[in-house]
Design an enzyme around this catalytic site. Sequence first.
Site, PDB file in Angstrom:
ATOM      1  N   SER A 132      48.780  25.203 -84.310  1.00  0.00           N
ATOM      2  CA  SER A 132      47.837  24.305 -84.126  1.00  0.00           C
ATOM      3  C   SER A 132      46.387  25.379 -84.125  1.00  0.00           C
ATOM      4  O   SER A 132      46.538  26.091 -83.464  1.00  0.00           O
ATOM      5  CB  SER A 132      47.795  23.427 -83.054  1.00  0.00           C
ATOM      6  OG  SER A 132      46.416  22.809 -83.054  1.00  0.00           O
ATOM      7  N   LYS A 186      54.576  19.398 -81.916  1.00  0.00           N
ATOM      8  CA  LYS A 186      53.287  19.484 -82.704  1.00  0.00           C
ATOM      9  C   LYS A 186      53.092  18.111 -83.175  1.00  0.00           C
ATOM     10  O   LYS A 186      51.705  17.888 -83.370  1.00  0.00           O
ATOM     11  CB  LYS A 186      53.650  20.512 -83.635  1.00  0.00           C
ATOM     12  CG  LYS A 186      52.413  20.325 -85.013  1.00  0.00           C
ATOM     13  CD  LYS A 186      51.324  20.980 -84.353  1.00  0.00           C
ATOM     14  CE  LYS A 186      49.952  21.519 -85.130  1.00  0.00           C
ATOM     15  NZ  LYS A 186      49.705  20.516 -86.214  1.00  0.00           N
ATOM     16  N   ASN A 190      49.498  16.223 -82.548  1.00  0.00           N
ATOM     17  CA  ASN A 190      48.656  15.722 -83.507  1.00  0.00           C
ATOM     18  C   ASN A 190      48.146  14.286 -83.416  1.00  0.00           C
ATOM     19  O   ASN A 190      47.127  13.776 -83.675  1.00  0.00           O
ATOM     20  CB  ASN A 190      49.154  15.740 -84.996  1.00  0.00           C
ATOM     21  CG  ASN A 190      48.945  17.240 -85.530  1.00  0.00           C
ATOM     22  OD1 ASN A 190      48.891  18.115 -84.702  1.00  0.00           O
ATOM     23  ND2 ASN A 190      49.055  17.246 -86.727  1.00  0.00           N
ATOM     24  N   GLU A 193      45.605  14.223 -80.719  1.00  0.00           N
ATOM     25  CA  GLU A 193      44.511  14.631 -81.617  1.00  0.00           C
ATOM     26  C   GLU A 193      43.845  13.385 -82.248  1.00  0.00           C
ATOM     27  O   GLU A 193      42.636  13.074 -82.484  1.00  0.00           O
ATOM     28  CB  GLU A 193      44.952  15.670 -82.776  1.00  0.00           C
ATOM     29  CG  GLU A 193      43.855  16.161 -83.786  1.00  0.00           C
ATOM     30  CD  GLU A 193      44.399  17.151 -84.786  1.00  0.00           C
ATOM     31  OE1 GLU A 193      45.053  18.191 -84.358  1.00  0.00           O
ATOM     32  OE2 GLU A 193      44.303  16.661 -85.878  1.00  0.00           O
TER      33      GLU A 193
HETATM   34  C1  6PG Z   1      46.055  21.329 -85.943  1.00  0.00           C
HETATM   35  C2  6PG Z   1      45.745  20.057 -86.884  1.00  0.00           C
HETATM   36  C3  6PG Z   1      46.262  20.245 -88.310  1.00  0.00           C
HETATM   37  C4  6PG Z   1      45.663  19.586 -89.503  1.00  0.00           C
HETATM   38  C5  6PG Z   1      46.160  17.973 -89.279  1.00  0.00           C
HETATM   39  C6  6PG Z   1      45.068  17.141 -89.831  1.00  0.00           C
HETATM   40  O1  6PG Z   1      46.694  21.167 -85.217  1.00  0.00           O
HETATM   41  O2  6PG Z   1      45.503  22.604 -86.374  1.00  0.00           O
HETATM   42  O3  6PG Z   1      46.334  19.273 -86.332  1.00  0.00           O
HETATM   43  O4  6PG Z   1      47.770  20.487 -88.403  1.00  0.00           O
HETATM   44  O5  6PG Z   1      44.420  19.567 -89.461  1.00  0.00           O
HETATM   45  O6  6PG Z   1      47.328  18.036 -89.822  1.00  0.00           O
HETATM   46  O7  6PG Z   1      45.788  16.036 -89.907  1.00  0.00           O
HETATM   47  P1  6PG Z   1      45.377  14.942 -90.650  1.00  0.00           P
HETATM   48  O8  6PG Z   1      45.149  15.162 -92.332  1.00  0.00           O
HETATM   49  O9  6PG Z   1      46.534  13.841 -90.651  1.00  0.00           O
HETATM   50  O10 6PG Z   1      44.167  14.365 -90.273  1.00  0.00           O
END
Ligand code: 6PG
Length: 473
Positions: A132, A186, A190, A193
């Site tokens: 990430s 992970k 997300n 996130e």
């Molecule tokens: C990270 C982010 C990365 C990515 C996401 C975006 O941890 O670096 O999460 O993995 O930006 O997968 O996800 P979406 O396109 O579903 O928003």
Amino acid sequence: MSSADIGLIGLAVMGSNLALNIAENGYTIAVHNRTASRIDDFVGMATEQGLNDKVVPEADLATFISKIKRPRSVIIMVKAGKPVDDMIEQLLPLLEEGDAILECGNSLYSDSQRRFEYLKEKGIGFLGIGVSGGEEGARHGPSIMVGGPEEQWKNAQPILEAISAKFDGEPCCAYLGEGGAGHFVKTIHNGIEYGDMQMIAEVYGIMRDGLHMAPGEAAEVFREWNKGPLNSYLIEITGHVLDAVEPKTGTPLVELILDKAGQKGTGIWSAIAAQQLGVPATAIEGAVAARSISSRKDERVAAEAVYGKPAGLGGAHVDLGDLEQALLAGKIVSYAQGFVVMAKASEEFGWNLPLATIAKIWRAGCIIRSRFLDQMSAAYAQGENTNLLMVPDFVEIMKTANGSLRKIVAVAATAELPMICLSASLAYFDSYRQALGTTNLTQGQRDFFGAHGFILTDREGEQHHDWPSTLEH
Ligand code: 6PG
């Protein structure tokens, strides 16, 4: 001939940046890409950055493998799904016992579990690794969540720790368990996130549609908040996004961006995993739902024509301090949920996920990095409580912050401004802290129509009631 410490396949942006990061940390890296021109581009980049002496470019896959020191660690950075399986099949005849494939994409944890088991039979290690931090993180220090066989983790550990982000000098990289453990963590990262981003968007909604603040004014508030308990990467970038100006028109960029959120799937996987494990994760579910409803722009436009524009605050007072505390409370609930999902998955899949370590390796490098996670890791390191809502430090915060969350959700409901995620967090909190719930009625209904039984609080064993027939009605 075997001169490289590690290999990497897949030189798109994330792969290239990881490879440059590895080279910069003093390791020699063999690189390969299906489209050979990408290899040349990468060598050009490495040369510009003075790292080409650490790069062993190779267009032929078998030769590429032969150039990696044994036991080999081969990172694959290809699109999640079938391309990963295809790549594994191509590598299998070339690898030898004890070698490992380190798959660093955003893969579904059950795929990683399957690949781990499949390769184990063949004497090859499969490490499913969550990385990430986006492009910048990959280049300068991501947070790295590792799952797979411990032996091969140990082979790759020095390199992975070296390239990871550091928090107070500690690497944000850890081995979390066998099989799909790394990608599961992970995925939950997300999901969290998504929750963080959606709650920020809901608060922005109050600023824009309730308080009629210009983007620049809202940016100023987020900048202030970034100095307090909400201090985090996502709050920081929110300020930048709100401040940005579209160069052609001179208008605030955010006002020109179409309000349809994309999603690649990890948030949905996170919500599905929670449901499958029987763990409520209302904040993550709410965030996923908010993105899905956002993508139905035409329907929303039509519905607004039918129901009218939101009423707005109508003079109701909103305190920015309450808004900040509401966001904090929502965030605590969301993280509490995510961590319970991980605790349950750990039990279910026999992973022994180290919750305090997970909070620790999320303190830097990753998208949800924050001051708050330092507090969380300390709390988990001290106690057994898997639900953050019962950890003393967080109980103290929630005792006051839940009042602000309540006020803000109430004001938003009256103003007809959506808070799908914050209200879901509040509903979870109120359900969680309610000793006497209302599903006694649900149990009665279930017994009525399906003889599913219920427990009576004054006696042992399952009971049934002799319900009247409703047929004549
Ligand atoms: C990270 C982010 C990365 C990515 C996401 C975006 O941890 O670096 O999460 O993995 O930006 O997968 O996800 P979406 O396109 O579903 O928003």
